[in-house]
Every structure is written in C-alpha cells, then in structure tokens.
Scaffold this active site. Structure first.
Site, PDB file in Angstrom:
ATOM      1  CD  GLU A 149       8.121  -0.384   7.325  1.00 24.88           C
ATOM      2  OE1 GLU A 149       8.305   0.711   6.758  1.00 24.88           O
ATOM      3  OE2 GLU A 149       7.103  -1.089   7.143  1.00 24.88           O
ATOM      4  CE  LYS A 161       3.116  -5.626   3.909  1.00 24.29           C
ATOM      5  NZ  LYS A 161       2.598  -4.675   4.955  1.00 24.29           N
ATOM      6  CG  ASP A 170       0.509  -3.947   2.343  1.00 27.79           C
ATOM      7  OD1 ASP A 170       0.104  -4.509   3.369  1.00 27.79           O
ATOM      8  OD2 ASP A 170       1.349  -3.037   2.342  1.00 27.79           O
ATOM      9  CG  ASP A 196      -0.351   0.072   2.529  1.00 28.60           C
ATOM     10  OD1 ASP A 196       0.892   0.019   2.622  1.00 28.60           O
ATOM     11  OD2 ASP A 196      -1.103   0.155   3.527  1.00 28.60           O
ATOM     12  CB  SER A 197       4.570   1.634  -0.020  1.00 26.92           C
ATOM     13  OG  SER A 197       4.784   0.471  -0.801  1.00 26.92           O
ATOM     14  CD  GLU A 217       0.546  -1.202   8.060  1.00 29.95           C
ATOM     15  OE1 GLU A 217       0.166  -0.548   9.058  1.00 29.95           O
ATOM     16  OE2 GLU A 217       1.072  -0.675   7.062  1.00 29.95           O
TER      17      GLU A 217
END
Length: 213
Positions: A186, A117, A87, A48-49, A119
């Site tokens: 991270e 993925k 993500d 999502d970056s 968070e």
C-alpha cells in the site's frame, strides 16, 4: 450452513502470481458483497477501513475484533465464489501469540472467512508461520499500514528511502518464507512495487502502488 464453495482457494491464487491478473475489492456488508461476488472478483476483503468508511471514526484504531467478525459474517453469507479475507484490527494480534491465534481462528471458525490479513513487520514473521502451520491462511500487508498512523505521523508514502525500500523487500521475502499466500503493498513508489513482485513468488496486490502489482 455448511462451508461455502470457495473458489478460488489460496493455492489457486498463488498459482496465478505473475501469470494472471488477480482482483480484490473491499466490502463491509452483504449487499455489497453480493454485487462484488457476482462481478467475478477473486478476493473480498473486510477491511478495518470500516472504521473510516462506515463507522464514522477518524482512523482504523477504534475498530474492534467484534466489529470485523460481524461484518465478515455478513459478507461471507452473501458470497459464493470469492475468497473472503478478514482484516485483523489494531491490537488483536502481535501482543500475545496465543491470543493472536485465537483471534485469527475466530474469523475462520465463527465468521466463515477463508483467510486473515495482518499489517506486517518484523514482529509478524513468526506469527505468520505459526498461523499458516495451524491452517489459517495469511495475507501480509506492507508499506502504508494504517494501524501505525501514530507512529508514521500520518498516511504518507512509504519505502521512499533506500534503507526503507530494502527493509520492505526483505520483509516481503520473510513473510513469503513464513507461508503468507499473498502480499498487499500500500502507497509505495511504483519502482519499489515493481521490484517486490519480481523478488517473490506469491501474488502482490497493490493499493496505490503502481501498475506492476
């Protein structure tokens, strides 16, 4: 089109933990994915970056599920060998379990991802177990979790106190027990990033987390 000849599988990656280096790069489009795949990278992450990197946002928060699905499909169509991981964006998981499952499932059913993925935190342990039970492989993500930027107050290093380091270690164990096939760490101190892989058996991918991941 039928399913991609996916190699390695999530089980192949789990077996590599602690024995062979595992490579992961981010891609948002088909040309980049084709280059990354040709280079022999194990995992391609559609992060999502993309919010910061290609969509012009200041944070990842505005990224939608449709954004990630569209970019995942582009990457998957250009990828033959790497594991494709989507993500899940902000508020697409962890609010309502049924909706979380549906959103994760869309990435596999409609965008041809191999895994998702998320968070992670205390609130994603049960979800990780549920997704895994349903056949949706989960990559957990601890440390700096950019979707929590407003809560964290920025993008600073995480796990810098004894209490936060112990909590992160416990969360890593909990997500492994819940069935996560790998863990992203991270922006955490290198000494913590050395302890966590030693405490779990699944692969640990580092993003600014020292050489022991």
């Amino acid at each position: 089109a039928g399913p991609r000849a996916c190699m390695p599988t999530v089980q192949d990656l789990r077996r590599k933990a602690g024995t062979e280096p595992i490579t992961m790069l981010t891609a948002y489009d088909a040309p980049t994915a084709a280059i990354v795949d040709e280079a022999g990278i194990d995992i391609i992450l559609i992060g999502d970056s993309m919010g910061n990197a290609v969509l012009g946002y200041d944070t990842t928060l505005p990224v939608t599920l449709e954004d990630v699905e569209r970019h995942t499909g582009a990457v998957a169509r250009a990828t033959e060998d790497a594991l494709v991981v989507s993500d899940l964006p902000f508020l697409s998981f962890g609010v309502d379990e049924a909706q979380s499952v549906e959103n994760a499932g869309r990435m596999l059913k409609e965008a041809d991802a191999d895994a998702v993925k998320i968070e992670s935190g205390p609130h994603t342990v049960d979800l990780t177990e549920h997704l895994t039970d349903l056949g949706i492989p989960v990559m957990a993500h601890l440390g700096l979790t950019p979707q929590h930027v407003n809560q964290l107050g920025g993008y600073g290093r995480q796990g810098t106190t004894i209490e936060s380091a112990e909590e992160m270690l416990e969360l890593a164990r909990d997500h492994e027990a819940a069935g996560a096939f790998s863990l992203v760490l991270e922006h955490v101190p290198a000494n913590l990033a050395e302890q966590i892989p030693a405490a779990i058996d699944i692969p640990t991918i580092g993003i600014g987390a020292g050489p022991e991941t």
